[in-house]
Design a protein around this motif. Structure first.
Motif, PDB file in Angstrom:
ATOM      1  N   GLN A  79       4.523 -18.114 -37.764  1.00 47.47           N
ATOM      2  CA  GLN A  79       4.631 -16.660 -37.841  1.00 47.47           C
ATOM      3  C   GLN A  79       3.706 -16.060 -38.897  1.00 47.47           C
ATOM      4  O   GLN A  79       3.539 -14.837 -38.941  1.00 47.47           O
ATOM      5  CB  GLN A  79       6.080 -16.264 -38.105  1.00 47.47           C
ATOM      6  N   LYS A  80       3.086 -16.881 -39.729  1.00 47.16           N
ATOM      7  CA  LYS A  80       2.045 -16.355 -40.631  1.00 47.16           C
ATOM      8  C   LYS A  80       0.840 -15.874 -39.839  1.00 47.16           C
ATOM      9  O   LYS A  80       0.091 -15.012 -40.291  1.00 47.16           O
ATOM     10  CB  LYS A  80       1.595 -17.437 -41.618  1.00 47.16           C
ATOM     11  N   TYR A  81       0.656 -16.421 -38.637  1.00 45.02           N
ATOM     12  CA  TYR A  81      -0.542 -16.130 -37.841  1.00 45.02           C
ATOM     13  C   TYR A  81      -0.244 -15.257 -36.634  1.00 45.02           C
ATOM     14  O   TYR A  81      -1.153 -14.629 -36.093  1.00 45.02           O
ATOM     15  CB  TYR A  81      -1.217 -17.445 -37.452  1.00 45.02           C
ATOM     16  N   VAL A  82       1.012 -15.200 -36.201  1.00 49.60           N
ATOM     17  CA  VAL A  82       1.471 -14.196 -35.238  1.00 49.60           C
ATOM     18  C   VAL A  82       2.830 -13.713 -35.745  1.00 49.60           C
ATOM     19  O   VAL A  82       3.859 -14.372 -35.541  1.00 49.60           O
ATOM     20  CB  VAL A  82       1.595 -14.755 -33.803  1.00 49.60           C
ATOM     21  N   ALA A  83       2.837 -12.587 -36.418  1.00 46.89           N
ATOM     22  CA  ALA A  83       4.047 -12.090 -37.067  1.00 46.89           C
ATOM     23  C   ALA A  83       5.153 -11.845 -36.045  1.00 46.89           C
ATOM     24  O   ALA A  83       4.924 -11.265 -34.979  1.00 46.89           O
ATOM     25  CB  ALA A  83       3.744 -10.804 -37.826  1.00 46.89           C
ATOM     26  N   GLY A  84       6.362 -12.305 -36.369  1.00 46.45           N
ATOM     27  CA  GLY A  84       7.520 -12.050 -35.537  1.00 46.45           C
ATOM     28  C   GLY A  84       7.550 -12.796 -34.222  1.00 46.45           C
ATOM     29  O   GLY A  84       8.326 -12.451 -33.323  1.00 46.45           O
ATOM     30  N   LEU A  85       6.739 -13.832 -34.076  1.00 43.64           N
ATOM     31  CA  LEU A  85       6.681 -14.577 -32.816  1.00 43.64           C
ATOM     32  C   LEU A  85       8.051 -15.177 -32.493  1.00 43.64           C
ATOM     33  O   LEU A  85       8.579 -15.981 -33.265  1.00 43.64           O
ATOM     34  CB  LEU A  85       5.644 -15.688 -32.915  1.00 43.64           C
ATOM     35  N   PRO A  86       8.669 -14.819 -31.340  1.00 45.02           N
ATOM     36  CA  PRO A  86       9.933 -15.445 -30.943  1.00 45.02           C
ATOM     37  C   PRO A  86       9.750 -16.939 -30.722  1.00 45.02           C
ATOM     38  O   PRO A  86       8.668 -17.393 -30.321  1.00 45.02           O
ATOM     39  CB  PRO A  86      10.285 -14.723 -29.638  1.00 45.02           C
ATOM     40  N   ALA A  87      10.802 -17.707 -30.954  1.00 54.34           N
ATOM     41  CA  ALA A  87      10.689 -19.162 -30.922  1.00 54.34           C
ATOM     42  C   ALA A  87      10.269 -19.700 -29.562  1.00 54.34           C
ATOM     43  O   ALA A  87       9.621 -20.745 -29.469  1.00 54.34           O
ATOM     44  CB  ALA A  87      12.008 -19.802 -31.350  1.00 54.34           C
ATOM     45  N   HIS A  88      10.618 -18.996 -28.492  1.00 60.01           N
ATOM     46  CA  HIS A  88      10.312 -19.492 -27.150  1.00 60.01           C
ATOM     47  C   HIS A  88       8.985 -18.978 -26.608  1.00 60.01           C
ATOM     48  O   HIS A  88       8.532 -19.438 -25.561  1.00 60.01           O
ATOM     49  CB  HIS A  88      11.424 -19.085 -26.177  1.00 60.01           C
ATOM     50  N   GLU A  89       8.345 -18.041 -27.304  1.00 53.12           N
ATOM     51  CA  GLU A  89       7.138 -17.419 -26.778  1.00 53.12           C
ATOM     52  C   GLU A  89       5.889 -18.234 -27.128  1.00 53.12           C
ATOM     53  O   GLU A  89       5.794 -18.842 -28.189  1.00 53.12           O
ATOM     54  CB  GLU A  89       6.976 -16.002 -27.344  1.00 53.12           C
ATOM     55  N   ASP A  90       4.903 -18.202 -26.226  1.00 52.38           N
ATOM     56  CA  ASP A  90       3.630 -18.885 -26.426  1.00 52.38           C
ATOM     57  C   ASP A  90       2.800 -18.153 -27.482  1.00 52.38           C
ATOM     58  O   ASP A  90       2.615 -16.932 -27.416  1.00 52.38           O
ATOM     59  CB  ASP A  90       2.869 -18.961 -25.104  1.00 52.38           C
ATOM     60  N   TYR A  91       2.305 -18.912 -28.447  1.00 48.22           N
ATOM     61  CA  TYR A  91       1.499 -18.350 -29.539  1.00 48.22           C
ATOM     62  C   TYR A  91       0.310 -17.568 -29.010  1.00 48.22           C
ATOM     63  O   TYR A  91       0.022 -16.455 -29.460  1.00 48.22           O
ATOM     64  CB  TYR A  91       1.046 -19.511 -30.426  1.00 48.22           C
ATOM     65  N   PHE A  92      -0.421 -18.131 -28.033  1.00 49.22           N
ATOM     66  CA  PHE A  92      -1.621 -17.471 -27.519  1.00 49.22           C
ATOM     67  C   PHE A  92      -1.274 -16.253 -26.676  1.00 49.22           C
ATOM     68  O   PHE A  92      -1.984 -15.244 -26.691  1.00 49.22           O
ATOM     69  CB  PHE A  92      -2.465 -18.462 -26.718  1.00 49.22           C
ATOM     70  N   ALA A  93      -0.178 -16.330 -25.946  1.00 51.03           N
ATOM     71  CA  ALA A  93       0.228 -15.197 -25.102  1.00 51.03           C
ATOM     72  C   ALA A  93       0.589 -13.977 -25.930  1.00 51.03           C
ATOM     73  O   ALA A  93       0.549 -12.848 -25.436  1.00 51.03           O
ATOM     74  CB  ALA A  93       1.407 -15.589 -24.213  1.00 51.03           C
ATOM     75  N   LYS A  94       0.944 -14.180 -27.193  1.00 50.01           N
ATOM     76  CA  LYS A  94       1.321 -13.080 -28.073  1.00 50.01           C
ATOM     77  C   LYS A  94       0.195 -12.712 -29.043  1.00 50.01           C
ATOM     78  O   LYS A  94       0.440 -12.068 -30.057  1.00 50.01           O
ATOM     79  CB  LYS A  94       2.584 -13.442 -28.849  1.00 50.01           C
ATOM     80  N   GLY A  95      -1.036 -13.101 -28.707  1.00 50.65           N
ATOM     81  CA  GLY A  95      -2.178 -12.622 -29.476  1.00 50.65           C
ATOM     82  C   GLY A  95      -2.760 -13.598 -30.470  1.00 50.65           C
ATOM     83  O   GLY A  95      -3.710 -13.252 -31.184  1.00 50.65           O
ATOM     84  N   GLY A  96      -2.230 -14.822 -30.555  1.00 51.74           N
ATOM     85  CA  GLY A  96      -2.797 -15.803 -31.471  1.00 51.74           C
ATOM     86  C   GLY A  96      -4.172 -16.267 -31.011  1.00 51.74           C
ATOM     87  O   GLY A  96      -4.471 -16.246 -29.816  1.00 51.74           O
ATOM     88  N   ASN A  97      -5.009 -16.690 -31.948  1.00 49.70           N
ATOM     89  CA  ASN A  97      -6.339 -17.169 -31.581  1.00 49.70           C
ATOM     90  C   ASN A  97      -6.570 -18.575 -32.122  1.00 49.70           C
ATOM     91  O   ASN A  97      -5.734 -19.136 -32.823  1.00 49.70           O
ATOM     92  CB  ASN A  97      -7.431 -16.209 -32.074  1.00 49.70           C
ATOM     93  N   SER A  98      -7.718 -19.156 -31.756  1.00 48.29           N
ATOM     94  CA  SER A  98      -7.959 -20.567 -32.051  1.00 48.29           C
ATOM     95  C   SER A  98      -8.090 -20.839 -33.545  1.00 48.29           C
ATOM     96  O   SER A  98      -7.647 -21.886 -34.024  1.00 48.29           O
ATOM     97  CB  SER A  98      -9.216 -21.048 -31.317  1.00 48.29           C
ATOM     98  N   LEU A  99      -8.691 -19.926 -34.291  1.00 49.14           N
ATOM     99  CA  LEU A  99      -8.840 -20.155 -35.720  1.00 49.14           C
ATOM    100  C   LEU A  99      -7.489 -20.125 -36.437  1.00 49.14           C
ATOM    101  O   LEU A  99      -7.231 -20.924 -37.330  1.00 49.14           O
ATOM    102  CB  LEU A  99      -9.799 -19.135 -36.317  1.00 49.14           C
TER     103      LEU A  99
END
Length: 338
Positions: free
Chosen positions: A16-36
């Protein structure tokens, strides 16, 4: 399945440091996370748990729940101990000497053919494009050149300075009035876009192919030695193969990476250009629909296609066929895309 709440909470805090508030079941990339951000997250996980997980492990388990399940068997009874170590201070690019010639030429230039320029990903060497540049269709239709990322003597407007340096090389390799074809892979999309802008400024037409990096990726990472070393580790054994093939010393490669990371942090969203853009999005382990955003950055045509595999497999043999066919299509259907 079984759960260790301490393990899950620690993984959640990191991701969640890299996608704030990311729900536990949600895909990191689908919620705006990137490769870096993913690289730094897996680095943080490895540091916290003394593991040796790779970036591929993260791509294949890109949610808090999936990462927990991947690690659970080895951390069934894990509990946090003490306070995490501080993040290292920001480091400068290592001292390195840039090779004098950073343009790789594939084949003898023919004045009747258009020129194709290839802009590299984070590893900073055009050697990654050898399979594409050597593709028979590309050899038949283009004068092909790949860039090593030049090191520039500035800490300000790094991306623009890199584009200016590369544009001088582009101008010296234009042999006719045909459109100029530019392919950017990963972070290479940004200097390719800036070179297209400079071509337009000078009255030339460009055609862009963007491989698996969108125009609106937000960079939230610290350019520190630990992050750079983890990024280097995640690109092994490719990195060693490229260095052995002539990409420069490890210090040069590291300097290119640090420069690119700093340049990305300072690079804003650019204004639209008047050149057509073909964008290519990897199907696997990435959020979908991020490459469609390139349509907002051109007043000419935009076309979205999909690459098989992950981001790191963008130049696999099957994908090279698709990319080379798209380049040929761009030549022979110019009237329909401009």
């Amino acid at each position: 399945g079984p759960e260790n709440p301490h393990l899950k909470r620690a993984i959640q805090t990191i991701i969640q440091k890299y996608v704030a508030g990311l729900p536990a079941h949600e895909d990191y990339f689908a919620k705006g996370g990137n490769s870096l951000g993913a690289i730094q997250a897996i680095n943080d996980i490895n540091k916290t748990f003394k593991t040796r997980l790779s970036i591929i492990d993260f791509y294949n388990n890109a949610s808090i729940n999936k990462m927990h399940d991947l690690m659970y068997a080895d951390f069934t009874d894990w509990r946090p101990e003490g306070v995490p170590e501080p993040v290292p201070a920001v480091v400068q690019a290592p001292s390195a000497t840039e090779p004098a010639d950073f343009v790789l030429e594939y084949g003898r230039a023919r004045r009747d053919l258009p020129s194709l320029f290839l802009f590299p990903p984070i590893v900073g060497t055009g050697l990654v494009f050898r399979p594409l540049a050597k593709d028979p269709l590309v050899q038949e239709e283009f004068n092909a050149y790949a860039f090593d990322l030049p090191l520039v003597r500035t800490e300000e407007r790094i991306m623009e300075a890199v584009a200016d340096t590369l544009y001088e090389q582009v101008k010296s390799r234009l042999y006719n009035a045909e459109p100029v074809y530019l392919v950017g892979y990963s972070v290479g999309v940004h200097p390719a876009f800036e070179v297209a802008r400079r071509l337009e400024r000078d009255g030339r037409q460009a055609v862009l192919l963007m491989l698996d990096r969108g125009p609106e990726m937000e960079e939230e990472y610290e350019v520190n030695d630990e992050f750079v070393q983890q990024l280097l580790a995640n690109h092994e054994p490719l990195l060693t193969q490229l260095i052995d093939a002539g990409a420069g010393t490890r210090a040069v490669v590291e300097a290119r990476i640090v420069q690119t990371l700093k340049g990305l942090r300072a690079y804003g969203q650019p204004a639209a250009i008047n050149s057509p853009i073909f964008s290519f999005e990897a199907r696997k382990n990435w959020a979908q629909d991020y490459m469609i955003h390139w349509q907002k950055y051109t007043t000419a045509g935009h076309e979205l296609q999909h690459l098989e595999g992950t981001h790191f497999e963008a130049l696999s043999p099957g994908n090279i066929v698709l990319i080379s066919q798209t380049l040929k299509k761009a030549i022979h259907e110019k009237a329909s895309i401009y």
